[in-house]
Design a protein around this motif. Structure first.
Motif, PDB file in Angstrom:
ATOM      1  N   VAL A   8     -51.322  69.578 115.213  1.00 12.54           N
ATOM      2  CA  VAL A   8     -51.892  69.998 114.072  1.00 12.54           C
ATOM      3  C   VAL A   8     -52.593  69.062 113.275  1.00 12.54           C
ATOM      4  O   VAL A   8     -51.953  67.757 113.143  1.00 12.54           O
ATOM      5  CB  VAL A   8     -50.945  70.570 113.052  1.00 12.54           C
ATOM      6  N   GLY A   9     -54.027  69.263 113.005  1.00 10.43           N
ATOM      7  CA  GLY A   9     -54.721  67.994 112.253  1.00 10.43           C
ATOM      8  C   GLY A   9     -55.998  68.201 112.405  1.00 10.43           C
ATOM      9  O   GLY A   9     -56.621  68.184 113.448  1.00 10.43           O
ATOM     10  N   ASP A  10     -56.826  67.978 111.226  1.00 15.76           N
ATOM     11  CA  ASP A  10     -58.223  68.119 111.203  1.00 15.76           C
ATOM     12  C   ASP A  10     -58.682  66.442 111.869  1.00 15.76           C
ATOM     13  O   ASP A  10     -60.091  66.534 112.372  1.00 15.76           O
ATOM     14  CB  ASP A  10     -58.617  68.095 109.733  1.00 15.76           C
ATOM     15  N   ASP A  29     -55.903  71.597 109.939  1.00 12.96           N
ATOM     16  CA  ASP A  29     -54.911  71.847 108.829  1.00 12.96           C
ATOM     17  C   ASP A  29     -55.163  73.053 107.725  1.00 12.96           C
ATOM     18  O   ASP A  29     -55.424  72.782 106.730  1.00 12.96           O
ATOM     19  CB  ASP A  29     -54.976  70.540 107.840  1.00 12.96           C
ATOM     20  N   TYR A  37     -53.833  76.698 106.545  1.00 13.00           N
ATOM     21  CA  TYR A  37     -52.311  77.592 106.598  1.00 13.00           C
ATOM     22  C   TYR A  37     -52.771  78.779 107.591  1.00 13.00           C
ATOM     23  O   TYR A  37     -51.942  79.407 108.357  1.00 13.00           O
ATOM     24  CB  TYR A  37     -52.380  78.117 105.096  1.00 13.00           C
ATOM     25  N   GLY A  45     -47.335  67.036 113.238  1.00 12.37           N
ATOM     26  CA  GLY A  45     -48.553  66.841 112.215  1.00 12.37           C
ATOM     27  C   GLY A  45     -48.389  67.724 111.046  1.00 12.37           C
ATOM     28  O   GLY A  45     -47.632  68.827 111.282  1.00 12.37           O
ATOM     29  N   SER A  46     -48.847  67.431 109.707  1.00 11.74           N
ATOM     30  CA  SER A  46     -48.970  68.364 108.754  1.00 11.74           C
ATOM     31  C   SER A  46     -47.506  68.621 108.286  1.00 11.74           C
ATOM     32  O   SER A  46     -47.165  69.923 107.838  1.00 11.74           O
ATOM     33  CB  SER A  46     -49.810  69.499 109.033  1.00 11.74           C
ATOM     34  N   THR A  47     -46.659  67.844 108.270  1.00 13.86           N
ATOM     35  CA  THR A  47     -45.241  68.011 108.169  1.00 13.86           C
ATOM     36  C   THR A  47     -44.804  67.537 106.656  1.00 13.86           C
ATOM     37  O   THR A  47     -43.448  67.562 106.542  1.00 13.86           O
ATOM     38  CB  THR A  47     -44.225  67.751 109.189  1.00 13.86           C
ATOM     39  N   GLY A  94     -52.167  68.770 101.813  1.00 12.50           N
ATOM     40  CA  GLY A  94     -52.775  69.527 102.941  1.00 12.50           C
ATOM     41  C   GLY A  94     -51.835  69.551 104.119  1.00 12.50           C
ATOM     42  O   GLY A  94     -51.960  70.064 104.866  1.00 12.50           O
ATOM     43  N   ASP A  95     -50.555  69.198 103.879  1.00 14.08           N
ATOM     44  CA  ASP A  95     -49.373  69.528 104.716  1.00 14.08           C
ATOM     45  C   ASP A  95     -48.808  70.732 104.626  1.00 14.08           C
ATOM     46  O   ASP A  95     -48.255  71.347 103.504  1.00 14.08           O
ATOM     47  CB  ASP A  95     -48.372  68.415 104.612  1.00 14.08           C
TER      48      ASP A  95
END
Length: 416
Positions: A193-195, A236, A238, A259-261, A266-267
């Protein structure tokens, strides 16, 4: 609104919470597979020999099948002469009988003929036309592998919980087993996960990085016996993450993201996990690896959100995810190869209220093994290539002392 880490838990507590929430982590079912497809699987029941191994008395050397009483006292100075009555070849039942005063040529692996109870190695013989000179005495049963001496029919050869390696496959085939009952592999879906993530160097742009975690975590899960599949990179976002994870939950036992944790705006992984079921843990009292999320879906599937930094993700996988997947796979034997003892080369500050995992490189010295720490950030990917494993420093500690013996958890079965 950003979510805060309400309570950081120890790794041991996290595993206990997970056990209680699931009613106990364990095997997910049993299936039967052919032996030649069983590599890496875990036996779900004890396996007994269906045939004797070897199935007959056989010679373990090239030489002459004899009655041991006939060659009693044979020596270099006083050889015994026996009449050669024929030859026993491997793969062919013998049609000759070794009477007193006679011998038969025999190949390694061939059936011992009637009347013979031992084999004299060819190195201790000399054949002269229809006779052979024996220069060494043999005892009854010498150089003979008797039927069932390796495994007798009905003997338990392998036990439940054993992971099948090439050695076990050889044993299974040798005792007449064609198929085995094994535990079903846990099915694992992996997402990154991540832009900022891209698949490869061709897609690199300013602000972008190559996704390391997806392929690495998939490989780690497979190494634990899981049927693991990497489903790619998610932004990122939802709604996108929620939709993707919802789709795979029906056909997978575990979903792993990286990621995103964390607890930033933004997480969103903790929010996704919460809406798919419930969040059990958000934050570990460790360094690196604090932003770890563990949840349970409404249909009882395990949700694990690992940190985005590669070194952090790999270490938390080893201390949290690996024990879970190993239990799901049904393995009962401890992975003893995963640790070794080494000396720490110098005094170093560590611990200090958090369990700390320090990547190390194993170096062979004149006094034994030393574990040299790699003092680099958890976002490093080169650390994964040069480190052999990591040491664990408890939160109560303040320092590792110079020349202190430490336990190293290895990333793989060998060190460089």
């Amino acid at each position: 609104m950003a979510f805060v880490f309400h309570r950081l838990v120890k790794v041991e507590e996290a595993l206990k919470i997970l056990e209680e929430a699931t009613g106990g982590v364990g095997p997910l079912g049993v299936e039967r597979v052919a032996v030649n497809e069983a590599l890496g699987r875990v036996l779900a029941e004890n396996v007994s020999a269906e045939v004797d191994s070897p199935p007959f008395d056989r010679s373990i050397v090239d030489g002459y099948a004899v009655n041991s009483a006939d060659v009693y006292g044979a020596s270099e100075a006083s050889p015994v002469r026996l009449r050669v009555i024929g030859e026993v070849k491997i793969g062919t039942p013998p049609e000759i009988v070794v009477d007193s005063g006679s011998a038969a040529r025999i190949s390694t692996g061939a059936v011992i003929p009637r009347g013979a109870d031992a084999v004299v190695m060819v190195e201790y013989t000399k054949e002269l036309e229809k006779y052979v000179l024996i220069y060494r005495a043999v005892a009854p049963g010498e150089n003979v592998s008797t039927a069932g001496s390796d495994a007798a029919r009905g003997d338990v050869i392998l036990r439940r919980g054993k992971m099948i390696t090439p050695r076990e496959i050889a044993a299974l085939v040798g005792i007449g087993i064609n198929s085995v009952r094994v535990y079903r592999r846990p099915r694992v879906a992996v997402y990154s996960v991540g832009d900022e993530l891209v698949k490869n160097s061709h897609e690199l742009r300013p602000g972008k990085v190559i996704d390391v975690n997806g392929p690495a975590l998939t490989s780690l899960a497979a190494e634990c016996g899981a049927d693991a599949r990497y489903y790619g990179i998610l932004p990122d976002d939802y709604k996108t993450i929620l939709h993707a994870l919802s789709q795979v939950l029906a056909n997978h036992d575990v979903v792993i993201t990286s990621g995103s944790t964390s607890a930033g705006y933004g997480d969103v992984i903790y929010k996704v996990f919460s809406d798919l079921g419930r969040v059990l843990i958000h934050g570990l009292n460790v360094r690196p690896g604090k932003p770890t999320v563990i949840g349970l879906s409404n249909n009882g599937k395990l949700l694990i959100g690992l940190p985005g930094f590669p070194l952090s993700a790999m270490i938390i996988f080893n201390v949290i995810v690996r024990p879970i997947l190993v239990k799901m796979s049904g393995v009962l034997e401890l992975e003893e190869w995963r640790t070794l003892r080494a000396r720490f080369p110098f005094r170093m500050e560590a611990g200090g209220g958090k369990t700390e995992y320090i990547p190390v490189q194993i170096v062979e010295t004149s006094t034994g093994l030393s574990a040299y720490p790699l003092l680099i950030g958890s976002g490093s990917t080169t650390a994964l290539a040069i480190s052999d494993g990591f040491i664990t420093v408890s939160e109560e500690r303040q320092f590792i002392e110079e020349d202190e013996e430490v336990q190293v958890t290895l990333f793989s079965q060998s060190y460089r």
